[in-house]
Scaffold this motif. Structure first.
Motif, PDB file in Angstrom:
ATOM      1  N   THR A 167       1.672  -8.624   8.349  1.00  0.00           N
ATOM      2  CA  THR A 167       0.390  -8.426   9.022  1.00  0.00           C
ATOM      3  C   THR A 167       0.244  -9.453  10.133  1.00  0.00           C
ATOM      4  O   THR A 167      -0.027 -10.630   9.878  1.00  0.00           O
ATOM      5  CB  THR A 167      -0.777  -8.559   8.024  1.00  0.00           C
ATOM      6  N   GLU A 183      -5.270   6.056   5.633  1.00  0.00           N
ATOM      7  CA  GLU A 183      -5.670   4.811   4.962  1.00  0.00           C
ATOM      8  C   GLU A 183      -5.933   3.661   5.933  1.00  0.00           C
ATOM      9  O   GLU A 183      -6.534   2.645   5.546  1.00  0.00           O
ATOM     10  CB  GLU A 183      -4.580   4.405   3.964  1.00  0.00           C
ATOM     11  N   ALA A 186     -12.036  -2.806   4.827  1.00  0.00           N
ATOM     12  CA  ALA A 186     -11.779  -3.828   3.808  1.00  0.00           C
ATOM     13  C   ALA A 186     -12.151  -5.222   4.291  1.00  0.00           C
ATOM     14  O   ALA A 186     -12.278  -6.153   3.489  1.00  0.00           O
ATOM     15  CB  ALA A 186     -10.311  -3.791   3.394  1.00  0.00           C
ATOM     16  N   TRP A 230       0.825  -1.208   0.000  1.00  0.00           N
ATOM     17  CA  TRP A 230       0.000   0.000   0.000  1.00  0.00           C
ATOM     18  C   TRP A 230       0.861   1.261   0.000  1.00  0.00           C
ATOM     19  O   TRP A 230       0.732   2.132  -0.848  1.00  0.00           O
ATOM     20  CB  TRP A 230      -0.903  -0.016   1.227  1.00  0.00           C
ATOM     21  N   GLN A 257      -8.426   0.257   5.660  1.00  0.00           N
ATOM     22  CA  GLN A 257      -8.053  -1.131   5.930  1.00  0.00           C
ATOM     23  C   GLN A 257      -9.068  -1.790   6.857  1.00  0.00           C
ATOM     24  O   GLN A 257      -9.384  -2.974   6.696  1.00  0.00           O
ATOM     25  CB  GLN A 257      -6.655  -1.190   6.538  1.00  0.00           C
TER      26      GLN A 257
END
Length: 250
Positions: A61, A134, A141, A11, A138
């Motif tokens: 992540t 952003e 999403a 990203w 996330q």
């Protein structure tokens, strides 16, 4: 100048690649899709040939301390070793404001990354930034109910972070740079709610405090900048009007 971007397909990485190109330099993407594995070092020597600078925005992540430390330890060690062999003159790493103050699994990996870079064999700069605008996107999403963390933040647009990294790449190595943050303090769950409303999404949003001392610290402002530093200009409201926010019609 050839500038290697570790995590250049992610990203933030894509924005850094764009910023490098806009500055008139040649970006070299370090990612598995480009034949480079940071965790093993495969392909790094070839990719870094002729690169003057490395900008590391690679990421994993996870909330697991073990996984985070393992990733950043391996990736950073390989990047620094290959950079030293290639004669890289400046290694920049993106970190997080407050990661040294909150006992959270993922942040332990960022601490390890900082430690390796600042004591490593390549002249370096570590830039700590606050959460991005952003980050709210996330959260949205994910499918199902939105679990938005209770978090006081001073968010900044990812593009401003990318631009700051590229500016630092053209300057002398600075070690630990002043914190980079946005222009206003906001609550993360409110940011998620505002983005969902702007997108016309009807989602169940559940504000959640992370458990333990880490959760209390994050909710109480431990991720805010503690001193003076560079401040971004774009507010969250302004960001909502940009294509990056994913609002229809933008």
């Amino acid at each position: 100048m050839r500038v290697a971007v570790a995590g250049g397909t992610g990203w933030v990485g894509r924005m850094v690649v764009e910023a490098v190109r806009a500055a008139g330099d040649e970006p070299v993407v370090l990612a598995r899709s480009a034949g480079v594995d940071l965790t093993t070092g495969a392909g790094l020597d070839e990719a870094l040939h002729g690169c003057a600078t490395v900008i590391d925005v690679s990421n994993v992540t996870t909330t697991s301390r073990r996984k985070s430390v393992a990733f950043f330890d391996a990736a950073t060690t390989h990047l620094l070793s290959a950079g030293a062999r290639a004669g890289v003159g400046h290694h920049l790493a993106l970190s997080i404001v407050g990661c040294d103050r909150v006992e959270f699994g993922y942040y332990m990996g960022k601490r390890r990354q900082e430690e390796l870079v600042l004591s490593g064999p390549v002249p370096n700069t570590v830039l700590r930034a606050t959460q991005f605008h952003e980050f709210a996107a996330q959260m949205l999403a994910r499918r199902g109910p939105v679990m938005a963390p209770r978090m006081r933040s001073q968010p900044i647009a990812a593009r401003e972070v990318a631009d700051a990294l590229v500016r630092l790449a053209g300057a002398a190595p600075a070690g630990l740079a002043p914190d980079l943050a946005g222009p206003e303090v906001l609550e993360m769950d409110d940011m998620v709610r505002r983005l969902a409303r702007a997108r016309g999404e009807r989602r169940l949003l559940v504000p959640v405090r992370l458990p333990g001392a880490a959760g209390r610290a994050i909710a109480g402002g431990a991720l805010l900048p503690a001193g003076d530093g560079v401040r971004g200009r774009q507010t969250f409201a302004q960001w909502l009007t940009t294509p990056d926010a994913g609002v229809r019609g933008r």
